[in-house]
Design a protein around this motif. Structure first.
Motif, PDB file in Angstrom:
ATOM      1  N   ALA A 170       0.834  -1.210   0.000  1.00 63.95           N
ATOM      2  CA  ALA A 170       0.000   0.000   0.000  1.00 63.95           C
ATOM      3  C   ALA A 170       0.868   1.258   0.000  1.00 63.95           C
ATOM      4  CB  ALA A 170      -0.935  -0.010   1.209  1.00 63.95           C
ATOM      5  N   VAL A 171       1.914   1.265   0.822  1.00 63.69           N
ATOM      6  CA  VAL A 171       2.801   2.433   0.890  1.00 63.69           C
ATOM      7  C   VAL A 171       3.539   2.620  -0.425  1.00 63.69           C
ATOM      8  CG1 VAL A 171       4.841   3.394   2.022  1.00 63.69           C
ATOM      9  CG2 VAL A 171       3.062   2.294   3.388  1.00 63.69           C
ATOM     10  N   SER A 172       3.910   1.506  -1.076  1.00 65.36           N
ATOM     11  CA  SER A 172       4.701   1.565  -2.302  1.00 65.36           C
ATOM     12  C   SER A 172       3.988   2.309  -3.427  1.00 65.36           C
ATOM     13  CB  SER A 172       5.048   0.145  -2.755  1.00 65.36           C
ATOM     14  OG  SER A 172       5.831   0.160  -3.913  1.00 65.36           O
ATOM     15  N   VAL A 173       2.678   2.318  -3.417  1.00 64.49           N
ATOM     16  CA  VAL A 173       1.920   3.033  -4.448  1.00 64.49           C
ATOM     17  C   VAL A 173       2.204   4.527  -4.376  1.00 64.49           C
ATOM     18  CG1 VAL A 173      -0.401   3.610  -5.273  1.00 64.49           C
ATOM     19  CG2 VAL A 173       0.110   1.289  -4.510  1.00 64.49           C
ATOM     20  N   PHE A 174       2.343   5.055  -3.178  1.00 61.77           N
ATOM     21  CA  PHE A 174       2.527   6.495  -2.972  1.00 61.77           C
ATOM     22  C   PHE A 174       3.991   6.868  -2.735  1.00 61.77           C
ATOM     23  CE2 PHE A 174      -1.562   5.041  -1.397  1.00 61.77           C
ATOM     24  CZ  PHE A 174      -2.448   5.856  -2.089  1.00 61.77           C
ATOM     25  N   PHE A 175       4.777   5.894  -2.300  1.00 60.96           N
ATOM     26  CA  PHE A 175       6.184   6.142  -1.998  1.00 60.96           C
ATOM     27  C   PHE A 175       7.014   5.099  -2.739  1.00 60.96           C
ATOM     28  CE2 PHE A 175       9.859   5.745   1.045  1.00 60.96           C
ATOM     29  CZ  PHE A 175      10.397   6.994   0.788  1.00 60.96           C
ATOM     30  N   LYS A 176       7.492   5.464  -3.909  1.00 61.15           N
ATOM     31  CA  LYS A 176       8.118   4.495  -4.815  1.00 61.15           C
ATOM     32  C   LYS A 176       9.395   3.884  -4.245  1.00 61.15           C
ATOM     33  CE  LYS A 176       4.960   5.579  -7.801  1.00 61.15           C
ATOM     34  NZ  LYS A 176       3.802   4.686  -8.010  1.00 61.15           N
ATOM     35  N   ASP A 177      10.013   4.564  -3.290  1.00 61.51           N
ATOM     36  CA  ASP A 177      11.266   4.057  -2.735  1.00 61.51           C
ATOM     37  C   ASP A 177      11.057   2.909  -1.758  1.00 61.51           C
ATOM     38  OD1 ASP A 177      12.698   5.934  -4.165  1.00 61.51           O
ATOM     39  OD2 ASP A 177      12.661   7.416  -2.553  1.00 61.51           O
ATOM     40  N   MET A 178       9.826   2.549  -1.464  1.00 61.79           N
ATOM     41  CA  MET A 178       9.563   1.482  -0.504  1.00 61.79           C
ATOM     42  C   MET A 178      10.208   0.168  -0.941  1.00 61.79           C
ATOM     43  SD  MET A 178       8.395   0.284   2.260  1.00 61.79           S
ATOM     44  CE  MET A 178       7.480   1.664   2.938  1.00 61.79           C
ATOM     45  N   GLN A 179      10.227  -0.098  -2.243  1.00 59.54           N
ATOM     46  CA  GLN A 179      10.835  -1.329  -2.748  1.00 59.54           C
ATOM     47  C   GLN A 179      12.313  -1.406  -2.367  1.00 59.54           C
ATOM     48  OE1 GLN A 179       8.853  -3.446  -5.216  1.00 59.54           O
ATOM     49  NE2 GLN A 179      10.321  -4.980  -4.491  1.00 59.54           N
ATOM     50  N   GLN A 180      13.036  -0.291  -2.523  1.00 57.55           N
ATOM     51  CA  GLN A 180      14.449  -0.268  -2.170  1.00 57.55           C
ATOM     52  C   GLN A 180      14.645  -0.371  -0.653  1.00 57.55           C
ATOM     53  OE1 GLN A 180      13.102   1.797  -4.565  1.00 57.55           O
ATOM     54  NE2 GLN A 180      14.045   0.544  -6.171  1.00 57.55           N
ATOM     55  N   ILE A 181      13.762   0.266   0.098  1.00 63.05           N
ATOM     56  CA  ILE A 181      13.859   0.216   1.560  1.00 63.05           C
ATOM     57  C   ILE A 181      13.664  -1.217   2.054  1.00 63.05           C
ATOM     58  CG2 ILE A 181      12.726   0.924   3.699  1.00 63.05           C
ATOM     59  CD1 ILE A 181      12.178   3.621   2.370  1.00 63.05           C
ATOM     60  N   VAL A 182      12.693  -1.904   1.478  1.00 57.58           N
ATOM     61  CA  VAL A 182      12.447  -3.291   1.865  1.00 57.58           C
ATOM     62  C   VAL A 182      13.680  -4.141   1.569  1.00 57.58           C
ATOM     63  CG1 VAL A 182      11.115  -5.367   1.287  1.00 57.58           C
ATOM     64  CG2 VAL A 182       9.946  -3.203   1.681  1.00 57.58           C
ATOM     65  N   GLY A 183      14.306  -3.932   0.416  1.00 61.72           N
ATOM     66  CA  GLY A 183      15.500  -4.687   0.071  1.00 61.72           C
ATOM     67  C   GLY A 183      16.628  -4.467   1.070  1.00 61.72           C
TER      68      GLY A 183
END
Length: 271
Positions: A170-183
């Motif tokens: 849900a956060v990734s839709v509005f905050f594109k950097d979430m994918q990198q943060i998760v990694g």
């Protein structure tokens, strides 16, 4: 709680569609690849081989806490659930962008997308469970009655990963950097989970570190896999840790699902 019950009802009604999309997602990941599904095994197995070489008899010569068990045999039941968890988190964080054509369909229950991806990742996990069982047999480990218990801990891993996935997707839709943060968090998290090392390493030196490690829900899962495969202990022999894990994970799941549902009306506008 009502949202959770509604989700279960939807899953029951749409179970055929869920399985169909999950198998389609699994096949899609290997379309155009010459070796196909073989690649899903190569990288994790290479990772296990590297850690086994570095920490095993040819490197730091770490001794597993289980008597008469090689380091590799001890390492694999710790790595297998981590591969499953990290794959679900990486895949599910960007699930809404990947399936945005379904998100924009008003009639499609998009809460099912993280579940569909979870099932797809579970198919890969089944291969690794098979590898784990075969390695134990080839290593001449005694067949324990607790081996089937790994499926209970697999469910625990899936439930925990899904609880986090509703939030991160849900956060990734509005905050594109979430994918990198998760990694990055996953890279840090593998060392915050006693997978390559035994937590007794900190006994007497930094006892607070051992306590911090047990706060991590993945500690319960990794310990459970090793209990099932190596020591023959049942999940109810860790009553405090079991209550902590399921309590924390359930609260996280209910919060994340509610958070996901609250942002759902805005997904199609942003995508």
């Amino acid at each position: 709680m009502r949202g959770f019950l509604t989700l279960i009802k939807i899953c029951k009604e749409k179970r055929k569609m869920i399985m169909s999309l999950a198998f389609a997602d699994f096949r899609k990941r290997f379309v155009g690849s010459y070796f196909g599904a073989v690649w899903m095994l190569i990288q994790p197995l290479v990772t296990i081989a590297i850690y086994a070489f570095i920490f095993g008899p040819y490197g730091f010569k770490s001794s597993p806490p289980v008597p008469n068990v090689s380091y590799t045999t001890w390492l694999i039941p710790g790595m297998v659930p981590w591969f499953f968890f990290s794959e679900v988190m990486n895949m599910n964080t960007g699930i809404l962008q990947e399936y945005q054509y379904l998100v924009k369909k008003v009639v499609f229950p998009i809460e099912l997308l993280p579940i569909i991806k979870l099932i797809s990742c579970s198919l890969v996990h089944l291969f690794f469970l098979l590898v784990m069982f075969l390695f134990a047999l080839f290593s001449r480990e005694p067949i324990l009655i607790t081996w089937p218990q790994v499926f209970f801990y697999s469910f625990a891993t899936a439930f925990y990963a899904l609880a986090l996935s509703f939030f991160t997707s849900a956060v990734s839709v509005f905050f594109k950097d979430m994918q990198q943060i998760v990694g990055i968090v996953l890279q840090f998290g593998i060392w915050m989970t006693p997978i390559m090392y035994d937590e007794t390493l900190f006994t007497g030196k930094a006892p607070i570190v051992k306590w911090i490690l047990k706060i991590n829900p993945m500690y319960y899962i990794v310990a459970g896999y090793r209990d099932s495969m190596l020591t023959g202990h049942w999940f109810f022999e860790r009553p405090g840790l079991s209550l902590y894990f399921w309590g924390v994970t359930t609260v996280m799941f209910l919060f994340s699902l509610r958070f996901f549902r609250s942002l759902r009306p805005h997904f199609s506008d942003v995508l």
